[in-house]
Design an enzyme around this catalytic site. Structure first.
Site, PDB file in Angstrom:
ATOM      1  N   MET A  21      -1.290  -8.606  -2.746  1.00  0.00           N
ATOM      2  CA  MET A  21      -1.980  -7.734  -3.767  1.00  0.00           C
ATOM      3  C   MET A  21      -3.417  -8.261  -3.984  1.00  0.00           C
ATOM      4  N   ASP A  40      -8.374 -18.305  -2.981  1.00  0.00           N
ATOM      5  CA  ASP A  40      -7.117 -18.920  -2.626  1.00  0.00           C
ATOM      6  C   ASP A  40      -7.288 -20.305  -2.475  1.00  0.00           C
ATOM      7  N   GLU A  99       4.466 -15.126  -8.279  1.00  0.00           N
ATOM      8  CA  GLU A  99       4.907 -14.846  -9.603  1.00  0.00           C
ATOM      9  C   GLU A  99       5.829 -15.852  -9.978  1.00  0.00           C
ATOM     10  N   LYS A 104       0.974 -19.834 -12.379  1.00  0.00           N
ATOM     11  CA  LYS A 104      -0.046 -19.003 -13.023  1.00  0.00           C
ATOM     12  C   LYS A 104      -0.461 -19.728 -14.413  1.00  0.00           C
ATOM     13  N   HIS A 147      -1.852  -4.347 -14.072  1.00  0.00           N
ATOM     14  CA  HIS A 147      -0.580  -4.431 -13.106  1.00  0.00           C
ATOM     15  C   HIS A 147      -0.855  -3.426 -11.906  1.00  0.00           C
ATOM     16  N   ASN A 150       1.719  -1.761  -5.230  1.00  0.00           N
ATOM     17  CA  ASN A 150       1.623  -2.146  -4.002  1.00  0.00           C
ATOM     18  C   ASN A 150       2.001  -0.944  -3.114  1.00  0.00           C
ATOM     19  N   ASN A 197       8.867  -2.152 -13.405  1.00  0.00           N
ATOM     20  CA  ASN A 197       9.687  -3.110 -12.835  1.00  0.00           C
ATOM     21  C   ASN A 197      11.038  -3.210 -13.692  1.00  0.00           C
TER      22      ASN A 197
HETATM   23  C1  LIG Z   1       6.734  -4.904  -7.835  1.00  0.00           C
HETATM   24  C2  LIG Z   1       5.591  -4.549  -8.442  1.00  0.00           C
HETATM   25  O1  LIG Z   1       5.202  -5.211  -9.487  1.00  0.00           O
HETATM   26  C3  LIG Z   1       5.126  -3.196  -8.523  1.00  0.00           C
HETATM   27  C4  LIG Z   1       5.189  -2.392  -7.387  1.00  0.00           C
HETATM   28  O2  LIG Z   1       4.063  -2.423  -6.625  1.00  0.00           O
HETATM   29  S1  LIG Z   1       6.520  -1.583  -6.896  1.00  0.00           S
HETATM   30  C5  LIG Z   1       6.043  -0.873  -5.342  1.00  0.00           C
HETATM   31  C6  LIG Z   1       5.368   0.474  -5.664  1.00  0.00           C
HETATM   32  N1  LIG Z   1       5.155   0.987  -4.355  1.00  0.00           N
HETATM   33  C7  LIG Z   1       6.020   1.883  -3.750  1.00  0.00           C
HETATM   34  O3  LIG Z   1       6.753   2.286  -4.474  1.00  0.00           O
HETATM   35  C8  LIG Z   1       5.533   2.134  -2.226  1.00  0.00           C
HETATM   36  C9  LIG Z   1       6.569   3.352  -1.967  1.00  0.00           C
HETATM   37  N2  LIG Z   1       6.272   3.803  -0.556  1.00  0.00           N
HETATM   38  C10 LIG Z   1       5.217   4.621  -0.336  1.00  0.00           C
HETATM   39  O4  LIG Z   1       4.713   5.044  -1.120  1.00  0.00           O
HETATM   40  C11 LIG Z   1       5.000   4.816   1.100  1.00  0.00           C
HETATM   41  O5  LIG Z   1       6.076   4.405   1.892  1.00  0.00           O
HETATM   42  C12 LIG Z   1       3.651   4.127   1.770  1.00  0.00           C
HETATM   43  C13 LIG Z   1       2.520   4.717   1.184  1.00  0.00           C
HETATM   44  C14 LIG Z   1       3.742   2.705   1.496  1.00  0.00           C
HETATM   45  C15 LIG Z   1       3.632   4.459   3.270  1.00  0.00           C
HETATM   46  O6  LIG Z   1       3.418   5.630   3.385  1.00  0.00           O
HETATM   47  P1  LIG Z   1       4.085   6.248   4.666  1.00  0.00           P
HETATM   48  O7  LIG Z   1       3.827   7.580   4.736  1.00  0.00           O
HETATM   49  O8  LIG Z   1       5.310   5.822   5.275  1.00  0.00           O
HETATM   50  O9  LIG Z   1       2.933   5.596   5.522  1.00  0.00           O
HETATM   51  P2  LIG Z   1       1.526   6.013   6.260  1.00  0.00           P
HETATM   52  O10 LIG Z   1       1.610   7.587   6.524  1.00  0.00           O
HETATM   53  O11 LIG Z   1       1.191   5.047   7.019  1.00  0.00           O
HETATM   54  O12 LIG Z   1       0.769   6.066   4.987  1.00  0.00           O
HETATM   55  C16 LIG Z   1       0.540   6.872   3.855  1.00  0.00           C
HETATM   56  C17 LIG Z   1      -0.860   7.037   3.481  1.00  0.00           C
HETATM   57  O13 LIG Z   1      -1.357   5.566   2.771  1.00  0.00           O
HETATM   58  C18 LIG Z   1      -2.251   5.047   3.682  1.00  0.00           C
HETATM   59  N3  LIG Z   1      -2.114   3.619   3.661  1.00  0.00           N
HETATM   60  C19 LIG Z   1      -0.837   3.007   3.759  1.00  0.00           C
HETATM   61  N4  LIG Z   1      -1.108   1.739   3.639  1.00  0.00           N
HETATM   62  C20 LIG Z   1      -2.118   1.473   3.392  1.00  0.00           C
HETATM   63  C21 LIG Z   1      -3.105   0.395   2.975  1.00  0.00           C
HETATM   64  N5  LIG Z   1      -2.461  -0.855   2.883  1.00  0.00           N
HETATM   65  N6  LIG Z   1      -4.400   0.487   2.655  1.00  0.00           N
HETATM   66  C22 LIG Z   1      -4.928   1.907   2.900  1.00  0.00           C
HETATM   67  N7  LIG Z   1      -4.263   2.968   3.144  1.00  0.00           N
HETATM   68  C23 LIG Z   1      -3.016   2.707   3.332  1.00  0.00           C
HETATM   69  C24 LIG Z   1      -2.193   5.764   4.852  1.00  0.00           C
HETATM   70  O14 LIG Z   1      -3.550   5.483   5.697  1.00  0.00           O
HETATM   71  C25 LIG Z   1      -1.939   7.134   4.623  1.00  0.00           C
HETATM   72  O15 LIG Z   1      -3.004   7.834   4.295  1.00  0.00           O
HETATM   73  P3  LIG Z   1      -3.146   9.579   4.231  1.00  0.00           P
HETATM   74  O16 LIG Z   1      -2.033  10.009   3.180  1.00  0.00           O
HETATM   75  O17 LIG Z   1      -4.352   9.702   3.786  1.00  0.00           O
HETATM   76  O18 LIG Z   1      -2.594   9.698   5.342  1.00  0.00           O
HETATM   77  N1  LIG Z   2       4.508  -7.606  -3.950  1.00  0.00           N
HETATM   78  C1  LIG Z   2       4.110  -6.691  -4.919  1.00  0.00           C
HETATM   79  O1  LIG Z   2       4.583  -5.318  -4.586  1.00  0.00           O
HETATM   80  C2  LIG Z   2       3.472  -6.747  -6.128  1.00  0.00           C
HETATM   81  C3  LIG Z   2       3.150  -8.066  -6.945  1.00  0.00           C
HETATM   82  N2  LIG Z   2       2.574  -8.062  -7.981  1.00  0.00           N
HETATM   83  C4  LIG Z   2       2.345  -9.211  -8.290  1.00  0.00           C
HETATM   84  O2  LIG Z   2       0.998  -9.768  -7.712  1.00  0.00           O
HETATM   85  C5  LIG Z   2       1.213 -11.406  -7.696  1.00  0.00           C
HETATM   86  C6  LIG Z   2       0.923 -11.579  -6.199  1.00  0.00           C
HETATM   87  O3  LIG Z   2       2.184 -11.066  -5.253  1.00  0.00           O
HETATM   88  P1  LIG Z   2       1.797 -11.001  -4.016  1.00  0.00           P
HETATM   89  O4  LIG Z   2       0.545 -10.621  -3.448  1.00  0.00           O
HETATM   90  O5  LIG Z   2       2.857  -9.943  -3.678  1.00  0.00           O
HETATM   91  O6  LIG Z   2       2.316 -12.334  -3.545  1.00  0.00           O
HETATM   92  P2  LIG Z   2       2.029 -13.127  -2.102  1.00  0.00           P
HETATM   93  O7  LIG Z   2       2.905 -14.088  -1.950  1.00  0.00           O
HETATM   94  O8  LIG Z   2       1.541 -11.935  -0.984  1.00  0.00           O
HETATM   95  O9  LIG Z   2       0.564 -13.886  -2.352  1.00  0.00           O
HETATM   96  C7  LIG Z   2       0.475 -14.525  -3.240  1.00  0.00           C
HETATM   97  C8  LIG Z   2      -0.704 -15.511  -2.884  1.00  0.00           C
HETATM   98  O10 LIG Z   2      -1.119 -16.395  -3.971  1.00  0.00           O
HETATM   99  C9  LIG Z   2      -1.406 -17.428  -3.371  1.00  0.00           C
HETATM  100  N3  LIG Z   2      -1.295 -18.759  -4.513  1.00  0.00           N
HETATM  101  C10 LIG Z   2      -0.326 -19.417  -4.839  1.00  0.00           C
HETATM  102  N4  LIG Z   2      -0.713 -20.472  -5.609  1.00  0.00           N
HETATM  103  C11 LIG Z   2      -2.046 -20.192  -5.866  1.00  0.00           C
HETATM  104  C12 LIG Z   2      -3.180 -21.127  -6.560  1.00  0.00           C
HETATM  105  N5  LIG Z   2      -2.532 -22.004  -7.458  1.00  0.00           N
HETATM  106  N6  LIG Z   2      -4.088 -20.814  -6.492  1.00  0.00           N
HETATM  107  C13 LIG Z   2      -4.645 -19.490  -5.852  1.00  0.00           C
HETATM  108  N7  LIG Z   2      -3.615 -18.853  -4.879  1.00  0.00           N
HETATM  109  C14 LIG Z   2      -2.449 -19.304  -5.065  1.00  0.00           C
HETATM  110  C15 LIG Z   2      -0.597 -17.851  -2.122  1.00  0.00           C
HETATM  111  O11 LIG Z   2      -0.796 -18.895  -1.433  1.00  0.00           O
HETATM  112  P3  LIG Z   2       0.387 -19.596  -0.475  1.00  0.00           P
HETATM  113  O12 LIG Z   2       0.934 -18.849   0.456  1.00  0.00           O
HETATM  114  O13 LIG Z   2      -0.234 -20.679  -0.022  1.00  0.00           O
HETATM  115  O14 LIG Z   2       1.491 -19.960  -1.486  1.00  0.00           O
HETATM  116  C16 LIG Z   2      -0.661 -16.388  -1.744  1.00  0.00           C
HETATM  117  O15 LIG Z   2      -1.811 -16.362  -0.833  1.00  0.00           O
HETATM  118  C17 LIG Z   2       2.489 -11.661  -8.200  1.00  0.00           C
HETATM  119  O16 LIG Z   2       2.245 -11.944  -9.733  1.00  0.00           O
HETATM  120  C18 LIG Z   2       3.496 -10.445  -8.232  1.00  0.00           C
HETATM  121  O17 LIG Z   2       4.145 -10.676  -9.145  1.00  0.00           O
HETATM  122  C19 LIG Z   2       2.259  -6.906  -8.615  1.00  0.00           C
HETATM  123  C20 LIG Z   2       2.582  -5.617  -8.161  1.00  0.00           C
HETATM  124  C21 LIG Z   2       3.107  -5.572  -6.904  1.00  0.00           C
END
Ligand SMILES: CC(=O)CC(=O)SCCNC(=O)CCNC(=O)[C@H](O)C(C)(C)COP(=O)(O)OP(=O)(O)OC[C@H]1O[C@@H](n2cnc3c(N)ncnc32)[C@H](O)[C@@H]1OP(=O)(O)O
Ligand SMILES: NC(=O)C1=CN([C@@H]2O[C@H](COP(=O)(O)OP(=O)(O)OC[C@H]3O[C@@H](n4cnc5c(N)ncnc54)[C@H](OP(=O)(O)O)[C@@H]3O)[C@@H](O)[C@H]2O)C=CC1
Length: 298
Positions: A21, A40, A99, A104, A147, A150, A197
């Site tokens: 992220m 980091d 997380e 944090k 927020h 990803n 979420n």
């Molecule tokens: C957990 C939390 O706290 C909150 C969250 O984030 S929950 C998660 C939310 N995210 C989702 O739900 C993602 C669901 N997945 C998707 O939308 C798709 O699978 C995806 C966008 C990740 C990949 O899509 P895909 O069609 O399989 O792959 P791909 O064709 O390589 O990528 C689609 C587009 O995104 C771009 N892309 C993918 N990843 C990228 C990245 N990291 N950086 C830049 N561009 C990226 C690609 O270049 C492509 O661009 P165009 O549309 O212009 O061609």
């Molecule tokens: N993954 C997801 O899809 C999403 C995640 N988030 C939120 O974003 C945050 C990061 O998630 P994500 O990027 O996936 O996690 P990652 O595990 O990919 O990255 C977390 C990073 O934080 C670093 N870290 C841990 N402790 C410290 C510290 N004290 N100071 C500085 N850096 C530190 C970790 O280092 P090390 O590897 O050494 O532990 C690692 O590089 C979380 O709060 C998560 O809930 C929000 C939206 C989507």
């Protein structure tokens, strides 16, 4: 000066945590013309983040979404550091570390003595109370949830979450910043896991239950949900993409915060995390990522 809430008032953005992220937030901020300091604990994490940003920018150049000169300029706007004091001149710092609430709060306590008096602290937490995080700082009125989703360069949404003390100027400045970064905002109240979420992670947890109970295999569950509900990724593939440690952490925040047994984490999900099978980032989760094409493991 950020108190007027305008997009232009923020120029220097700090990002703490260079994981998936943090690198995405730094990427999009720099591409929007903002200067970025990415920190980091581990220098290797910073080097890896810069490599990932470069690769993702290359992908955008190849697709024609970004020009070569914008790519070079964006990379030139990102500096990295391991020390917190490097964030001292930032107008806003976006915390995007692991997380875990204790991580944090430790970060925020370490951060505040270095900040300008009116700097905003935003957290990218997926689930943890903004009010509680704000309370460990010297400026709860300047703390807010920002927020991102990803992958950050692709996903259009930013959830904005006010803590109980967040003031209007902070809320306005962060809404404007999200817009400047090309994102659409949705405002969520400060309840466990907010909106996205609260709905999404129980679905992934339920998919893990379906797998554990043998309702379907990994492929069957993901195919059913992809083709049956038109989601781009199945829930198990998405869990691997988010990180199973993050999914479990969010379920635990929901369980603790809501006190309802419907949020109990699936024991199979717990076992995967205990095994260190965290999904794509460790090359093993519900799928095995050792080969070019991910292989379902059950
Ligand atoms: C957990 C939390 O706290 C909150 C969250 O984030 S929950 C998660 C939310 N995210 C989702 O739900 C993602 C669901 N997945 C998707 O939308 C798709 O699978 C995806 C966008 C990740 C990949 O899509 P895909 O069609 O399989 O792959 P791909 O064709 O390589 O990528 C689609 C587009 O995104 C771009 N892309 C993918 N990843 C990228 C990245 N990291 N950086 C830049 N561009 C990226 C690609 O270049 C492509 O661009 P165009 O549309 O212009 O061609
Ligand atoms: N993954 C997801 O899809 C999403 C995640 N988030 C939120 O974003 C945050 C990061 O998630 P994500 O990027 O996936 O996690 P990652 O595990 O990919 O990255 C977390 C990073 O934080 C670093 N870290 C841990 N402790 C410290 C510290 N004290 N100071 C500085 N850096 C530190 C970790 O280092 P090390 O590897 O050494 O532990 C690692 O590089 C979380 O709060 C998560 O809930 C929000 C939206 C989507």
């Amino acid at each position: 000066m950020v108190a007027d809430g305008s997009a232009d008032a923020i120029q220097l953005v700090g990002v703490i945590g260079a994981g998936q992220m943090g690198n995405g937030i730094a990427h999009v901020a720099a591409l929007s013309g903002l200067d970025v300091v990415l920190t980091d604990l581990r220098p290797e994490a910073l080097a890896q983040a810069l490599a990932t940003i470069g690769k993702n920018l290359d992908r955008q150049v190849q697709k024609g979404a970004v020009t070569e000169s914008d790519r070079t300029a964006a990379l030139g706007r990102i500096t990295t550091a391991s020390e917190t004091r490097a964030l001292g001149q930032c107008d806003i710092v976006i915390e995007a570390a692991t997380e875990r609430e204790e991580i944090k709060t430790a970060i925020l306590k370490d951060l505040v003595p270095h900040l300008k008096p009116d700097a905003i602290i935003a957290t990218n937490t997926s689930s943890i109370s903004i009010t509680r995080l704000a309370a460990v700082t010297d400026r709860p009125h300047r703390v807010i949830g920002m927020h991102f989703m990803n992958p950050v360069p692709v996903m259009k949404l930013v959830e904005v979450i006010r803590g109980i003390a967040t003031d209007d100027a902070t809320f306005g400045a962060v809404q404007a910043l999200a817009t400047r970064m090309g994102k659409t905002t949705a405002v969520a109240e400060d309840y466990p896991a907010f909106i996205v979420n609260r709905v999404l992670i129980p679905m992934i947890n339920e998919a893990a239950y379906a797998l554990m109970e043998g309702v379907g295999s990994v492929s069957a569950i993901d195919t059913a949900m992809k083709l049956g509900t038109n989601q781009p990724m199945g829930p198990l593939e998405l869990g691997d993409f988010i990180g199973l440690d993050t999914c479990l952490a969010i379920m635990r925040v929901l369980q603790d915060g809501m006190g309802d047994s419907k949020y109990r984490p699936c024991p199979l999900l717990v076992k995967y995390v205990e095994a260190g099978w965290l999904g794509r980032k460790t090359k093993r989760g519900f799928y095995d990522y050792a080969e070019a094409v991910p292989r379902p493991t059950r």
